[in-house]
Design an enzyme around this catalytic site. Structure first.
Site, PDB file in Angstrom:
ATOM      1  N   GLY A   8       0.828  -1.216   0.000  1.00  0.00           N
ATOM      2  CA  GLY A   8       0.000   0.000   0.000  1.00  0.00           C
ATOM      3  C   GLY A   8       0.852   1.251   0.000  1.00  0.00           C
ATOM      4  N   THR A 132      -8.079  -1.162  12.406  1.00  0.00           N
ATOM      5  CA  THR A 132      -8.873   0.061  12.299  1.00  0.00           C
ATOM      6  C   THR A 132      -9.924   0.208  13.388  1.00  0.00           C
ATOM      7  OG1 THR A 132     -10.630   1.060  10.944  1.00  0.00           O
ATOM      8  CG2 THR A 132     -10.223  -1.250  10.582  1.00  0.00           C
ATOM      9  N   GLU A 134     -12.780   1.047  12.792  1.00  0.00           N
ATOM     10  CA  GLU A 134     -14.036   0.518  12.240  1.00  0.00           C
ATOM     11  C   GLU A 134     -14.395  -0.819  12.874  1.00  0.00           C
ATOM     12  OE1 GLU A 134     -16.381   1.585   9.662  1.00  0.00           O
ATOM     13  OE2 GLU A 134     -15.511   3.436  10.396  1.00  0.00           O
ATOM     14  N   TYR A 156     -15.963  -4.072   4.900  1.00  0.00           N
ATOM     15  CA  TYR A 156     -14.577  -3.650   5.171  1.00  0.00           C
ATOM     16  C   TYR A 156     -14.178  -4.013   6.596  1.00  0.00           C
ATOM     17  CZ  TYR A 156     -10.881  -0.321   6.526  1.00  0.00           C
ATOM     18  OH  TYR A 156      -9.736   0.259   7.035  1.00  0.00           O
ATOM     19  N   LYS A 160     -11.399  -6.664   7.977  1.00  0.00           N
ATOM     20  CA  LYS A 160     -10.312  -6.221   8.851  1.00  0.00           C
ATOM     21  C   LYS A 160     -10.334  -6.959  10.189  1.00  0.00           C
ATOM     22  CE  LYS A 160      -7.992  -2.806   6.742  1.00  0.00           C
ATOM     23  NZ  LYS A 160      -6.530  -2.630   6.696  1.00  0.00           N
TER      24      LYS A 160
END
Ligand code: NAP
Ligand code: G4F
Length: 407
Positions: A8, A132, A134, A156, A160
């Site tokens: 990334g 994350t 999230e 997502y 994760k």
């Protein structure tokens, strides 16, 4: 001299982390996807010609969905540290591409860990997993710590979540130095254009310069704990220098509604908003102008007649909200113009309403604290986007067409 591999590397964090590690004397290898256009804007300033000798910044083609590619690269590079930042990182888009997201974000992490194991690098290679906030989704506790249970709310976040636990599992099963950084939202001038903060700062800059009429957003009530990406990449490195592999919450400890971020961004261009209405009918209206601030930010000159503001010498065809429309002729002030509206298409099937992290562990054990405040972040992003958008303005003035950005 240490060697790092960053997956990334073309993303926001990849770019800042590359700079950070290069300054520390690392040799930095990066995994980059093949694309039909160059997508290296964020790291072009670091690029070194492959014909140069003794390069310390080296890019490789690869993909998180391709195990053999990852194994071969790790074998060739023999990294001391891997930073796994690659991901389909857009929460809303993950509802459209759930299977791909699971593959790249969930299984991708497994592929890296398995490569370390297969190549016998368990004792040599340390790995950082970009976890994350999230994961907390529908939060079970406020603020969120390393001990708060997860309740993911998107494909997502679910992907994760797999990546988080497989990292923990490989640490416990094989003794790999594998750590999760549970990072809360972090932003910067390099933030992808469709994440909310960047969407806002770009639009605020464009509206101030007369290049765009309105900004359409989704849920204005959502609250996020926003920090600056520069502070967060420093912490990624610190996590891999720790004595033990562990999981860490990285956050500022302050949370702010999207609505307030909008207000702060427009204010940086001297445009003060007030809010009217509720839900999908809520609008942000231009309430007043700080002329000095506006002129400083935009480089435009305003003439004032009574309560009327006009852009001096505005070119025909520009449509600054301050001018009131196309044409450039003097107009009634557009104080009272609606600059921000809600468009339900930006709502998510399931939303994460509130995130606020408690990074006490990182502070106490690693001595990490964010240096850049939210105010500093907004200033940095607005200054950068005003500069960027002025280029569009010059192009328009030169008779060239520029794109509208309504994503
Ligand atoms: P970003 O700007 O979206 O960058 C993501 C990077 O992953 C890009 O370089 C992208 O390549 C690459 N990538 C995507 N799919 C890939 C694949 N299949 N194979 C190889 N590379 C792939 O994200 P970011 O904001 O820098 O975030 C970095 C990481 O931290 C991500 O894993 C994100 O989920 C996580 N995270 C971010 C935040 C945040 O607030 N920024 C918070 C917590 C966690 P292209 O350039 O080719 O698209
Ligand atoms: O900027 P966002 O898209 O970021 P989100 O969903 O919080 O995810 C980001 O942070 C995560 C860390 O918590 C990362 F893991 C993830 O990779 C990514 O970097 O949206 C923030 C909030 C949401 O509640 C969203 O519903 O803003 C709200 N929002 C309101 N209007 C909008 C919009 N989000 C976007 N992207 N676009 C809008 O128009």
């Amino acid at each position: 001299m240490k060697t790092a591999l960053i997956t990334g590397i073309t993303g926001q964090d990849g770019a800042y982390l590359s700079e950070f590690l290069l300054k520390k004397g690392y040799i930095v290898h990066g995994l980059k996807r093949r694309s039909s256009l160059f997508n290296t804007d964020r790291i072009d300033h670091l690029y070194q010609d492959p014909h140069e000798s003794n390069r310390n910044f080296i890019l490789h083609y690869g993909d998180m969905t391709d195990s053999t590619n990852l194994i071969r690269l790790i074998q060739e590079i023999q990294p001391d540290e891997i930073y796994n930042l690659a991901a389909m990182s857009h929460v809303h888009v993950s509802f459209e591409t759930p299977e791909y997201t699971a593959n790249a974000d969930g299984l991708g992490t497994l592929r890296l860990l398995e490569a370390i194991r297969l190549l016998g690098l368990e004792k040599k290679t340390r790995i950082y997993q970009a976890s994350t906030s999230e994961l907390y989704g529908t939060v079970q506790e406020v603020p969120q710590t390393e001990k708060t249970p997860f309740y993911p709310r998107s494909p997502y976040a679910v992907a994760k979540m797999y990546a988080f636990w497989i990292t923990v599992n490989y640490r416990e099963a094989y003794g790999i130095f594998a750590s999760n950084g549970i990072l809360f939202n972090h932003e910067s001038p390099l933030r992808g254009e469709t994440f909310v903060t960047r969407k806002i700062t770009r639009a605020a800059a464009r509206i101030a310069l007369g290049l765009q009429d309105k900004l359409y957003l989704g849920n204005l009530d959502a609250q996020r704990d926003w920090g600056h990406a520069k502070d967060y990449v420093r912490m990624m490195w610190m996590i891999l220098q720790a004595e033990e592999a562990e999981d860490w919450v990285i956050a500022t400890g302050k949370t702010t509604p999207v609505r307030d971020f909008v207000r702060m961004a427009f204010a940086e261009a001297g445009l003060y908003l007030r809010w009217e209405g509720t839900g999908v009918n809520e609008v942000g209206i231009l309430d007043s102008i700080d002329i000095k601030k506006f002129e400083q930010a935009t480089g435009l000159k305003l003439t004032v007649q009574g309560s009327t503001f006009n852009v001096q010498g505005a070119e025909s065809g520009t449509h600054s909200p301050l001018q009131g429309g196309r044409g450039g002729e003097p107009r009634t002030p557009n104080i009272g113009t609606t600059l921000v509206k809600v468009d339900p298409k930006y709502f998510r099937p399931t939303e994460v309403d509130l995130l606020i992290g408690d990074a006490t562990k990182a502070k106490e054990k690693l001595g990490w604290e964010p240096k850049i405040t939210l105010e500093g972040l907004v200033i940095d992003m607005m200054q950068s986007d005003l500069k960027l958008m002025k280029k569009d303005q010059y192009l328009r003035e030169g008779g060239y067409k520029t794109l509208n950005y309504f994503k």
